[in-house]
Design an enzyme around this catalytic site. Structure first.
Site, short mmCIF file in Angstrom:
data_model
loop_
_atom_site.label_atom_id
_atom_site.label_comp_id
_atom_site.label_asym_id
_atom_site.label_seq_id
_atom_site.Cartn_x
_atom_site.Cartn_y
_atom_site.Cartn_z
N HIS A 11 -27.33 89.40 110.32
CA HIS A 11 -27.46 88.20 109.47
C HIS A 11 -27.57 86.93 110.33
O HIS A 11 -28.05 86.97 111.43
CB HIS A 11 -26.32 88.15 108.46
CG HIS A 11 -26.15 89.49 107.76
ND1 HIS A 11 -26.95 89.87 106.71
CD2 HIS A 11 -25.33 90.53 108.04
CE1 HIS A 11 -26.61 91.11 106.34
NE2 HIS A 11 -25.64 91.54 107.12
N GLU A 25 -19.59 87.52 107.12
CA GLU A 25 -19.98 88.62 108.00
C GLU A 25 -20.73 88.12 109.24
O GLU A 25 -20.52 88.61 110.35
CB GLU A 25 -20.86 89.61 107.22
CG GLU A 25 -21.29 90.81 108.05
CD GLU A 25 -22.28 91.72 107.31
OE1 GLU A 25 -22.56 91.46 106.12
OE2 GLU A 25 -22.77 92.67 107.94
N HIS A 78 -22.53 94.75 112.40
CA HIS A 78 -22.30 94.21 111.05
C HIS A 78 -20.86 94.46 110.61
O HIS A 78 -20.13 95.22 111.26
CB HIS A 78 -23.21 94.93 110.04
CG HIS A 78 -24.66 94.57 110.15
ND1 HIS A 78 -25.33 93.86 109.19
CD2 HIS A 78 -25.56 94.82 111.14
CE1 HIS A 78 -26.59 93.70 109.56
NE2 HIS A 78 -26.76 94.27 110.75
N GLU A 143 -21.22 99.34 111.38
CA GLU A 143 -20.48 98.58 110.37
C GLU A 143 -19.02 98.60 110.80
O GLU A 143 -18.33 99.62 110.65
CB GLU A 143 -20.62 99.22 108.98
CG GLU A 143 -22.05 99.29 108.46
CD GLU A 143 -22.49 98.02 107.73
OE1 GLU A 143 -21.80 96.98 107.86
OE2 GLU A 143 -23.52 98.08 107.02
ZN LIG Z 1 -24.58 93.36 107.27
#
Ligand SMILES: [Zn+2]
Length: 260
Positions: A11, A25, A78, A143
């Site tokens: 992002h 995030e 992430h 993640e």
């Molecule tokens: Zn993400």
């Protein structure tokens, strides 16, 4: 030749990613990405970044940057999220399909993160994700816990350095480089520069070089493997390179921070 890895902080800019109680995030991803990069750099890996600041680039642009740089691996960092808060916790790693070295790397990263205290939710195939589908090299999207899990956030905040080390070790394990002591070289031996172009055609390279120099950017050209690389500056710290990157982006250039 050292291995080269492009690290991608998920992002950025107008795209915050998942958000929970004001926590974004994109910020966790950037902080962790820079910390992982520093460790890998010290272990002799050639590290490049899709972003070192809070800017937006599409997943497609990020994949193309990795392809253009010709790196050996692409690692995207992430935080996860779940529709209901504090329901699920743990780390998972995503790959395009369940074959090849990327799966091994994803498993190694998960195992290292499990040792820090996260639940290991495993490796999953996500062929639809652009950064996994469009990158030409083995790519893993990690993640690092759920941003809407208080448990995971506590692990993340209390063990930040260990988490960065775990991801780096997972990568290095896969490359047969685990247990390497950090190279005994002064930090000043590493320098950063900002790439603004990579050309096969020398005419185009010189055109960009002239244009940058006319605007007083300290641009230089280097030739390797038949390619002309235009870089701006040589900086002892990532922060200084990032500042130059911001100036170049404002002036409308495509940029890529590189270490060398
Ligand atoms: Zn993400």
């Amino acid at each position: 030749m050292p291995y080269s890895i492009m690290l991608d902080a998920g992002h950025g800019g107008r795209n915050p990613g998942a958000v929970y109680n004001g926590r974004q995030e994109k910020d966790d991803a950037l902080a962790l990405t820079l910390a992982v990069g520093e460790i890998l750099q010290n272990r002799g890996i050639d590290v490049e970044y899709t972003r070192t600041t809070d800017v937006y680039e599409s997943p497609y642009q990020k994949a193309m940057e990795a392809n253009e740089a010709g790196v050996d691996f692409f690692i995207s960092i992430h935080r996860n999220s779940y529709p209901t808060d504090n329901t699920v916790s743990g780390v998972e790693s995503l790959v395009y399909d369940l074959s090849g070295i990327k799966v091994e790397m994803a498993e190694n990263i998960n195992e290292q993160l499990e040792a820090v205290g996260f639940v290991n939710l495993g490796v999953k195939a996500r062929p639809g994700l652009v950064v996994l589908r469009r990158t030409q090299m083995p790519a893993v999207l990690v993640e690092v816990g759920f941003i809407n899990s208080d448990t995971d956030n506590m692990i993340f905040d209390n063990n930040f350095d260990d988490i960065a080390l775990a991801i780096a070790e997972g990568i290095l394990d896969t490359l047969g480089m685990s247990g390497n002591l950090p190279k005994d070289t002064p930090a000043s031996s590493v320098s950063y520069t900002v790439q603004t172009g990579l050309f096969r055609n020398q005419v185009y390279a010189n055109r960009l070089l002239d244009e940058l120099q006319e605007q007083d950017f300290p641009a230089a050209v280097t030739q390797e493997n038949g390619l002309y690389r235009i870089t701006v500056g040589s900086f002892p710290t990532l922060d200084e390179a990032a500042e130059m990157e911001r100036r170049l982006k404002r002036a409308g250039y495509q940029t890529l921070v590189m270490s060398r």
